[in-house]
Scaffold this active site. Structure first.
Site, PDB file in Angstrom:
ATOM      1  N   LYS C  57       0.858  -1.199   0.000  1.00  0.00           N
ATOM      2  CA  LYS C  57       0.000   0.000   0.000  1.00  0.00           C
ATOM      3  C   LYS C  57       0.888   1.241   0.000  1.00  0.00           C
ATOM      4  O   LYS C  57       1.917   1.287   0.699  1.00  0.00           O
ATOM      5  CB  LYS C  57      -0.879  -0.036   1.250  1.00  0.00           C
ATOM      6  N   SER C 132      -9.440   1.937   3.556  1.00  0.00           N
ATOM      7  CA  SER C 132      -8.650   2.716   2.632  1.00  0.00           C
ATOM      8  C   SER C 132      -7.710   1.874   1.761  1.00  0.00           C
ATOM      9  O   SER C 132      -7.226   2.366   0.749  1.00  0.00           O
ATOM     10  CB  SER C 132      -7.838   3.765   3.378  1.00  0.00           C
ATOM     11  N   SER C 156      -9.451  -0.472   7.722  1.00  0.00           N
ATOM     12  CA  SER C 156      -8.980  -0.272   6.354  1.00  0.00           C
ATOM     13  C   SER C 156      -8.309  -1.449   5.688  1.00  0.00           C
ATOM     14  O   SER C 156      -7.977  -1.371   4.514  1.00  0.00           O
ATOM     15  CB  SER C 156      -8.021   0.918   6.309  1.00  0.00           C
TER      16      SER C 156
END
Lengths: 102, 521, 468
Positions: C57, C132, C156
């Site tokens: 990420k 997210s 997330s």
């Protein structure tokens, strides 16, 4: 609980956070923030008498390290990262006044 | 008729920031500039990811910074907290990379204490017979220092940011408003510097900003109509010399009554102001009022677990505490009979005191009176020791103390013992000391070195006879003068014998022998 | 998986090439670096994760490429250091194939708040993948890589795992070092793992776990083998189901899959017990005070001075700050910063922030009480509904915030949580994944993954590569 959020509150908070809020945006933020603050009002229902605030979720203490310096970053790294640098210094527009707030 | 000011009662408190001399910074791992007298080689040479506040960086607390804080706190008589918490103090400024300073708000490492500031005489010098003044310490906490801003740096425009100093550990000491004069503030500041340097917490170089003072000054004015009013509190920021501290306090104490008579403003909410110090004009100057009084939004730093101090840890730190400078100064002046200035010079540097105290202890173990030993050892260190240290400092360009010369306590004690026995003269002590400090005889046995150098006082009759006869033969006219009754002239002959003996001939015996030989004995 | 690392990486790059244009899961692909690294791995000694392809990420620092946090503020930022988790993955032989998309600075539940366009759900490209860590979830779901790292502050990792039909696990707070994770809310953030099986997730989580002296909140625990209970039987497993699992916010589709899951578990011998988490319903409110408060502080360093975006032509320091920040941050980030600044500010601090921290302790106490009774894990749906349409929930902030209803509790209490695929809902003719969510006691990752593996076996919903 405090009163409903005003545009002045939004401007004050934006200034504290160094965010530029146009007049057009100010009302939008005000409404959105008011909606969230309205939602979190429900926390007032919870009985928290005698409950300590939990700022740290783990219960560790005394996490300390030895006084051994590691090799510093090469100043070239600092200059490369900086949007503007001069003679090894990171440069910003001329600052007036004495100190920030220490 | 407007009232006049009949009496001014100063009310002064201080905040002092002390840069601790750890090798690494307090929350970052980068080297810290406050542990060496050397200036950093350039701007931004002591950074790492946390100093730069790069994304993904995290703080980890330096144990030594905590322990030095505890040590200073103990030396100032402060309670050491059971629980210490680190908080974020938020504001924006280019010298503050994270836009928050890691500091301590509600749970500082040190609680209340008291410092006994030595009494002063009329000239502002320490008066050991006067009662000390207790100044209450409110608290002391550990935080990180900010970087430095340089205007129009490197010949360009704008402001340059140098983060070498950012993240250096800072002990912030806050006092109660117990001071009543500039002289008292300076005496306290000097004592604080002495103590902090003594326990090894700071190098205390004022020009490097290792100690910065912020007095908070107001006055209680007694007016001619009998009323008492308090003037608004003025905080003077960033004073880094005793001269500036004294100047700023004195200036405010004169200026505040005048300001009151002009504007009638009294102490109260919103009336506190911040001023800076203009060292050239010797005045305080108003600073730009920040439009928003700072809302620092303190909250506990989630990245740093709290510190819990238990009894065992307290004891370990306490064991590192030593006899403090004022106590030693008192001893040196009262017991050893040294002059105040001599005592102050000694307590300026702990290693010198430690060497002195160890020498006295060693000498006392051989049966010598400790006060005699103290006086003699002190004189040795302050004269021969200081002289040689200065010479060496000139050569190398680095500071050198009398305790750096390689002469240790047992050696000094041996020299004092030999002197007490009459085995060497005062000059002989200096000669051997200098030899022990030099490369060749370093670490040697003091007596052996004395013998090698031939400074052991010779009382051997035969040897003395030989030298006396040689002197008389070398200076026949002087000898005749003495024979003729000019007894004082024997001094020249004694001098000659001394030269021949390398200073080891016992002067008294030589004089007697010469006079006898020349018919004046 | 007996392919060489080189083959593995090539296969990954092929899928990325085929599908990333549509899905926008990856912001950066490290073709050359990955190929080179794969050759090194094949040539060297056998490593535990040899040849496993990993996506990172883009709020986790890598020296390779850029670390943008999906923000214009850090659009060109190159980190001089790797996150600890990244170092450990590479030391174990995994090969990083690229950086994935996210809601800007990890603030969001839909991956729509990225400065570089939304990521699309591989099961239905008109829908969100969740957030997210939407990019990482989508990448694993679409078969673009074997596993991925994400970050989980309020759900997330788990929520996008649920919406994308993959396993997503958040460890106990302190289990995985946060050094190199760009901080959003420091007392809530943890790096988590996406995989298509509980076994892979448990294995990779173990590799990145363990003490790190660069993170003072990192736990001094070396019990990092979480695979020990993956084969445990359903009998003897006791799961607690709180009443809010059936909250009115839960959609019919999700409820159906959840009830079917509970039935199947009971039938297999798992004991399901009704429990109470009296303060669970207040989790979102507490979270949306604490997280923005910490975020407002963590994002203050993005000021245009030392790195990142600096506005052009500024005349004063104040202008440098406000313009750099307002041009660099998107609307959601600015909103949360303002919210956080407000709740920390003088006059509101105690009423909002301190009070929320008290409620937080209450929430933790609820979980502690449940686990003290011998419950192995708490079971709820992962999120109230399956993947919603892109753009559908952008008007009302609270609509997106309540997505985190079931996941925030684990962050507030610092407990490990996992989402495991529990089935599919049929929505408008498409099959959309629905996740089951488990929260376990602190340091109980092995037991937690064991329970998740039971659900995985019984429901058989993991392992499928998503096709649109």
């Amino acid at each position: 609980m405090p009163d409903e959020l005003s545009i002045e509150d939004v401007r004050k908070v934006a200034k504290l956070a160094r965010l530029a809020v146009s007049d057009a945006d100010a009302e939008r933020y005000r409404a959105e923030l008011a909606a969230v603050l309205g939602y979190v009002e429900r926390l007032g229902e919870v009985d928290v008498a005698g409950v300590e605030p939990m700022a740290h979720v783990a219960d560790s203490i005394n996490v300390l390290r030895d006084d051994e310096p590691r090799i510093a970053y090469d100043p070239a790294v600092v200059e490369k990262l900086a949007p503007d640098a001069e003679g090894g210094f990171i440069r910003v527009p001329r600052v007036l006044g004495e100190g920030g707030g220490a | 008729m407007p009232p006049t000011v009949q009496h001014v009662r100063p009310i002064i408190g201080m905040e002092i920031h002390v840069e601790l001399s750890t090798r690494a910074k307090v929350f970052a791992h980068a080297p810290s500039p406050a542990c060496t007298l050397l200036e950093p080689a350039g701007a931004n040479v002591m950074t790492d990811e946390l100093v730069l506040a790069l994304p993904g960086s995290l703080p980890v607390l330096n144990r030594r910074a905590v322990e030095l804080s505890m040590l200073v706190g103990m030396a100032l008589g402060c309670a050491i907290a059971d629980l210490a918490v680190w908080d974020r103090k938020s504001y924006f400024y280019p010298d503050l990379p994270k836009a928050y300073q890691i500091s301590q708000y509600a749970d500082p490492i040190c609680g209340p204490g008291v410092v006994e500031v030595p009494g002063l005489d009329e000239q502002g010098e320490i008066d050991l017979d006067a009662d000390p003044t207790p100044i209450r310490i409110t608290r002391a906490h550990l935080e990180e220092d900010a970087g430095k801003l340089v205007h129009d740096c490197a010949g360009g425009t704008g402001t340059g940011v140098d983060l070498n100093r950012a993240g250096t550990p800072l002990l912030e000491i806050v006092t109660e408003p117990d001071f009543v004069s500039a002289a008292q503030c300076v005496a306290f500041a000097r004592e604080l510097r002495r103590v902090c340097r003594f326990v090894g917490a700071t190098l205390g170089v004022m020009q490097r900003g290792h100690m910065r003072f912020e007095p908070n000054i107001n006055c209680e004015l007694t007016l001619s109509d009998g009323r008492k009013v308090r003037t608004p509190i003025v905080e003077v920021k960033n004073l880094n010399s005793f001269r500036a501290l004294a100047g700023a306090v004195d200036y405010e104490l004169r200026a505040q009554p005048e300001r009151y008579l002009e504007d009638g403003r009294e102490m109260g909410v919103g009336a506190k102001s911040t001023r800076g110090w203009d060292d050239e004009r010797m005045t305080t100057v108003a600073q730009r009022d920040k439009e928003d009084a700072h809302d620092y939004r303190y909250f506990p730093d989630p990245d740093l677990p709290p510190v819990v101090v238990d009894a065992a840890w307290r004891e370990r730190v306490r064991a590192a505490l030593c006899e403090l400078p004022m106590s030693r100064l008192r001893r040196y002046v009262k017991d050893y009979g040294l002059a105040l200035k001599q005592g102050e010079q000694l307590v300026e540097e702990r290693p010198v005191c430690d060497l002195l105290d160890a020498s006295v202890e060693a000498a006392a173990a051989t049966g010598m009176d400790p006060n005699d030993a103290g006086r003699q050892a002190a004189n040795l260190l302050l004269q021969a020791g200081a002289r040689i240290a200065n010479e060496r400092a000139q050569e190398t360009g680095d500071p050198v103390l009398p305790s750096d010369l390689g002469v240790n306590a047992p050696q000094i004690a041996a020299l004092l013992a030999m002197r007490a026995e009459g085995a060497i003269s005062a000059d002989g002590v200096d000669t051997v000391f200098e030899a022990l400090a030099s490369g060749e005889h370093a670490g040697g046995d003091a007596r052996l070195v004395a013998e090698t150098l031939g400074v052991i006082i010779v009382r051997d009759e035969g040897q003395l006879e030989t030298w006396c006869d040689e002197a008389i033969a070398a200076m026949p006219e002087i000898a005749d003068d003495v024979r003729a009754g000019k007894v004082q002239a024997v001094g020249r002959l004694i001098g000659d014998v001394r030269k021949r003996s390398g200073g080891s001939a016992d002067a008294k015996s030589v004089r007697e022998m010469l006079l006898n030989k020349l018919g004046q004995g | 998986m007996s392919h060489s690392a080189v083959e593995s990486v090539q296969a990954s790059l092929d899928v990325i090439g085929a599908r990333n244009g549509e899905l926008n899961a990856f912001l950066q692909v490290f073709e050359a670096e990955a190929a080179a690294r794969a050759r090194n791995v094949d040539a060297g000694e056998t490593l535990p994760l040899a040849g496993m392809t990993v996506a990172i990420k883009d709020n986790i620092c890598t020296r390779a490429g850029r670390t943008t946090c999906a923000s214009r503020m850090l659009e060109h930022y190159e980190s001089p250091f790797d996150a600890t988790a990244v170092e450990r993955l590479e030391a174990a032989g995994a090969v990083i194939v690229g950086k994935t998309n996210l809601d800007e600075f990890a603030m969001g539940s839909s991956c729509e708040h990225s400065a570089f366009g939304p990521t699309r759900n591989p099961w239905d490209a008109s829908r969100v993948p969740g957030g997210s860590s939407g990019g990482s979830a989508a990448a694993v779901a679409a078969g673009m890589c074997d596993v991925a790292l994400g970050s989980d502050t309020g759900g997330s990792v788990r929520q996008p795992a649920g919406l994308c039909g993959v396993v997503g696990v958040k460890p106990t707070y302190g289990r995985v070092s946060r050094f190199g994770l760009v901080a959003f809310a420091s007392s809530l953030d943890q790096i988590g793992v996406f995989a298509r099986s509980c076994a892979d997730a448990a294995r990779v989580l173990g590799v990145i776990s363990g003490p790190d002296e660069r993170d003072a909140t990192s736990a001094q625990r070396d019990d990092t083998d979480f695979t020990g209970q993956l084969g445990r039987p359903p009998e003897g497993l006791t799961l607690g189901v709180p009443s809010f699992a059936r909250d009115e916010a839960v959609s019919a589709d999700t409820r159906d899959v959840f009830e079917a899951t509970c039935e199947a578990l009971r039938a297999a011998g798992v004991s399901l017990v009704d429990i109470e988490l009296p303060h669970a319903a207040h989790g979102v409110a507490a979270y949306y005070i604490v997280a923005p408060a910490e975020a407002s502080s963590n994002l203050a360093r993005y000021d245009g001075v030392r790195y990142g975006r600096r506005a052009e032509g500024v005349g004063s320091l104040d202008e440098l700050y406000t313009r750099s920040r307002s041009e660099g941050f998107g609307h959601e980030v600015q909103r949360r910063i303002m919210l956080g600044t407000h709740v920390l500010s003088s006059g509101y601090h105690d009423a909002y922030y301190v009070n929320a921290l008290r409620v937080r302790r209450r929430i933790k106490q609820d979980y502690d009480a449940v686990f003290a009774r011998g419950i192995d894990a708490v079971l709820t749906p992962t999120s109230p509904s399956p993947a919603f349409g892109i753009g559908e929930k952008l008007d009302d902030p609270m609509a997106l915030y309540v997505e985190d209803l079931f996941t925030v509790g684990a962050n507030l209490a610092g407990l490990p949580g996992v989402s495991v695929p529990a089935g599919f809902a049929s929505v408008n003719g498409r099959e959309l994944p629905v996740g089951a969510h488990l929260v376990g006691p602190a340091w109980g990752e092995a037991g937690l993954m064991g329970a998740a593996a039971v659900i995985e076996r019984i429901r058989g919903a993991t392992g499928r590569i998503a096709t649109a």
